[in-house]
Design an enzyme around this catalytic site. Structure first.
Site, PDB file in Angstrom:
ATOM      1  N   CYS A 146       0.672  -0.984   0.260  1.00 17.40           N
ATOM      2  CA  CYS A 146      -0.255   0.411   0.160  1.00 17.40           C
ATOM      3  C   CYS A 146       0.829   1.410   0.015  1.00 17.40           C
ATOM      4  CB  CYS A 146      -0.852  -0.014   1.229  1.00 17.40           C
ATOM      5  SG  CYS A 146      -1.452  -0.894   1.797  1.00 17.40           S
ATOM      6  N   ARG A 161       5.942 -11.307   6.234  1.00 21.65           N
ATOM      7  CA  ARG A 161       5.416 -11.088   7.600  1.00 21.65           C
ATOM      8  C   ARG A 161       6.506 -12.291   8.199  1.00 21.65           C
ATOM      9  NH1 ARG A 161      -1.116  -9.700   5.693  1.00 21.65           N
ATOM     10  NH2 ARG A 161      -0.121  -7.846   4.583  1.00 21.65           N
ATOM     11  N   GLN A 221       0.703 -11.095  -2.976  1.00 22.18           N
ATOM     12  CA  GLN A 221      -0.956 -10.603  -3.113  1.00 22.18           C
ATOM     13  C   GLN A 221      -1.089  -9.702  -4.235  1.00 22.18           C
ATOM     14  OE1 GLN A 221      -0.407  -7.701  -0.120  1.00 22.18           O
ATOM     15  NE2 GLN A 221      -2.180  -8.681   1.279  1.00 22.18           N
ATOM     16  N   ASP A 264      -2.604  -7.911  -5.198  1.00 22.05           N
ATOM     17  CA  ASP A 264      -3.112  -6.369  -4.797  1.00 22.05           C
ATOM     18  C   ASP A 264      -3.201  -5.216  -5.284  1.00 22.05           C
ATOM     19  OD1 ASP A 264      -3.323  -4.989  -2.030  1.00 22.05           O
ATOM     20  OD2 ASP A 264      -1.090  -5.283  -1.898  1.00 22.05           O
ATOM     21  N   HIS A 280      -5.107  -1.232  -5.131  1.00 16.34           N
ATOM     22  CA  HIS A 280      -5.685   0.039  -4.508  1.00 16.34           C
ATOM     23  C   HIS A 280      -6.473   0.846  -5.442  1.00 16.34           C
ATOM     24  CE1 HIS A 280      -2.163  -1.846  -2.486  1.00 16.34           C
ATOM     25  NE2 HIS A 280      -2.594  -1.351  -1.163  1.00 16.34           N
ATOM     26  N   LYS A 292     -13.091  -5.121   6.567  1.00 15.37           N
ATOM     27  CA  LYS A 292     -12.966  -4.950   5.528  1.00 15.37           C
ATOM     28  C   LYS A 292     -13.910  -6.023   5.551  1.00 15.37           C
ATOM     29  CE  LYS A 292      -9.467  -7.988   7.506  1.00 15.37           C
ATOM     30  NZ  LYS A 292      -8.736  -9.680   7.094  1.00 15.37           N
ATOM     31  N   HIS A 312      -8.633  -1.322  -0.700  1.00 19.68           N
ATOM     32  CA  HIS A 312      -7.557  -1.978  -1.025  1.00 19.68           C
ATOM     33  C   HIS A 312      -8.379  -3.024  -0.962  1.00 19.68           C
ATOM     34  CE1 HIS A 312      -4.518  -0.506   2.317  1.00 19.68           C
ATOM     35  NE2 HIS A 312      -5.460   0.724   2.721  1.00 19.68           N
TER      36      HIS A 312
HETATM   37 ZN    ZN Z   1      -3.783  -2.379   1.173  1.00 23.98          ZN
END
Ligand code: ZN
Length: 467
Positions: free
Chosen positions: A110, A142, A160, A162, A164, A258, A306
């Site tokens: 992000c 992580r 991910q 991912d 945004h 979320k 996200h």
């Molecule tokens: Zn994010």
């Protein structure tokens, strides 16, 4: 037999994964002892699977208005101080020093995507269209305690799918609903998982009000407002797709509530797949409102959404292999087709060998990952069972004296949505017709992915050593 196997076994058998406990005899070490716990190590088959999946996801997003980017794995920790990660996510992060400067391996993509938006807003000003969508197959790290690590399901390194979405508040709801529809397309057309009440539940993941300020950024009023907003969206999703939703207290991200898609599985319980997260914090921390006001000359309340549809690609592959007992969608299956020549010891054997080789060559030439196997009548059953419980090809074809003499054959293929094999009969007078018959089935198995992007994904590699 397969009942006791899990995704690590399936992954090993299909060469999707390298089994961590596997020994390297000459070094007297295990693979896992050299790679480290919680770091998935994909095999050759895993490489085929992931690169094909990445191509599909890249095309899918680029065609739907996302900009596809790649951002760094590492950044100065200052970036994560602004984003709030250092304060609210520190125990999950790997921090280290280079020449006295502190760096972090990114735990999320992000902050980079916010920086990218800030760069283009400064550069292209009011020409930048809103909403603005940024997509990345972003690898993150992580920290997880060793005891929690397991196969592909609990790992320390993952990728991910991912994105945004930076959107004016007035279009936020439409953008979120669009992500849910895209999620449905991916689940149904790529993975044959219907997004209905039988398979999927929706979790509305909320804060724990007692922990706002310590575990969650922002004020109680901001959280209440965001959670009410997302509850309204969840109601709408329930109406549209008929999937039920439930609330999970304390399941929110640190920056906002979320919506999580949860896959129902027999026995094992439930696994989180995709997520859509609503964020009122990061834009604030990066002072996006000031930049937006400066660029567009007016106050535009901005939200950041996200979203990841598979979530962690590694975990998704693990969950999917458990769920489908090692069966993969045809475009992603490392070994897509198996051609078996059944030799009888007679005059036809030479002809059978020739046909098998020509069929293999014909399929390989159009990018189908095909392997061949030559065996005799006595051992064919044993070999086929072995292949069925190892590489699990999507398509199987048998050529023996009976087929050659009658000019009739059958293509056997695995139907993921029905969970069983099916057969298609065909007539032939030579290898070319056999290739066409197999191709017809292959195209049928590719059809739903073709509907997603208008492309067929063929990444040929010679994997014949696997059988
Ligand atoms: Zn994010």
């Amino acid at each position: 037999m397969d009942k006791q196997k899990d995704h690590v076994d399936f992954g090993d058998e299909m060469d999707v994964l390298v089994r961590p406990t596997g020994r390297i005899s000459v070094l007297d070490r295990s693979f896992g002892s050299l790679i480290g716990a919680g770091i998935p190590f994909f095999g050759i088959g895993g490489g085929v699977l992931r690169w094909t999946l990445y191509q599909i996801l890249t095309d899918f997003h680029a065609q739907r208005g996302y900009h596809v980017v790649m951002t760094p794995a590492v950044a100065r920790s200052d970036l994560f101080a602004i984003s709030g990660h250092l304060e609210f996510y520190r125990e999950n992060m790997y921090l280290f020093k280079i020449e006295d400067k502190e760096f972090a391996i990114k735990p999320m993509n992000c902050p980079f995507h916010v920086l990218l938006l800030m760069n283009i807003l400064q550069k292209y000003r009011e020409h930048v269209p809103l909403p603005f969508r940024i997509f990345e197959l972003g690898q993150v790290h992580r920290y997880e305690i060793s005891g929690a690590l397991y196969g592909l399901l609990r790992v320390r390194e993952f990728t991910q799918d991912d994105a945004h979405i930076f959107t004016p508040s007035e279009s936020a709801k439409a953008e979120i609903l669009k992500t849910v529809e895209e999620m449905r397309e991916i689940y149904e057309k790529l993975f044959q998982i219907p997004m209905n009440a039988e398979n999927i539940r929706l979790r509305l993941s909320m804060s724990d009000p007692a922990l706002i300020g310590s575990d969650y950024i922002g004020t109680r009023e901001q959280w209440t407002e965001a959670e009410e907003y997302l509850r309204g969206v969840a109601d709408e999703i329930q109406r549209r797709y008929g999937i039920e939703y439930f609330e999970g207290k304390g399941e929110a991200a640190f920056y906002g509530p979320k919506l999580d898609m949860v896959l129902r599985t027999e026995g094992e319980g439930e696994w989180q797949l995709g997520t859509v997260q609503f964020d009122f914090n990061l834009p604030h921390r990066f002072r996006l409102a000031e930049l937006v006001r400066d660029v567009y000359g007016e106050e535009i309340p901005m939200y950041m959404v996200h979203r990841a549809y598979l979530g962690s690609i590694e975990r998704f592959i693990g969950v999917y292999m458990d769920y489908r007992k090692g069966r993969l969608p045809f475009p992603l299956n490392p070994v897509q087709a198996l051609v078996v020549g059944v030799l009888g010891g007679g005059r036809e054997d030479e002809e059978i060998r020739r046909i098998v080789e020509e069929v293999r060559r014909g399929l390989a030439a159009v990018g189908i990952r095909v392997v061949r196997l030559l065996t005799d009548k006595v051992r064919v059953g044993r070999y086929v069972r072995k292949v069925e419980s190892s590489v699990r090809p999507s398509i199987q074809l048998f050529i023996g004296a009976r087929e050659v003499e009658s000019g009739e054959g059958r293509v056997k293929y695995y139907d993921l949505s029905e969970g069983r094999h099916r057969e298609v009969p065909f007539a032939f007078s030579g290898p070319e017709e056999i290739v066409q018959a197999v191709l017809g089935v292959a195209e049928k198995l590719e059809e739903s992915v073709y509907e997603l992007t208008g492309r067929r994904y063929r990444l040929y590699e010679d994997l014949n050593y696997m059988v």
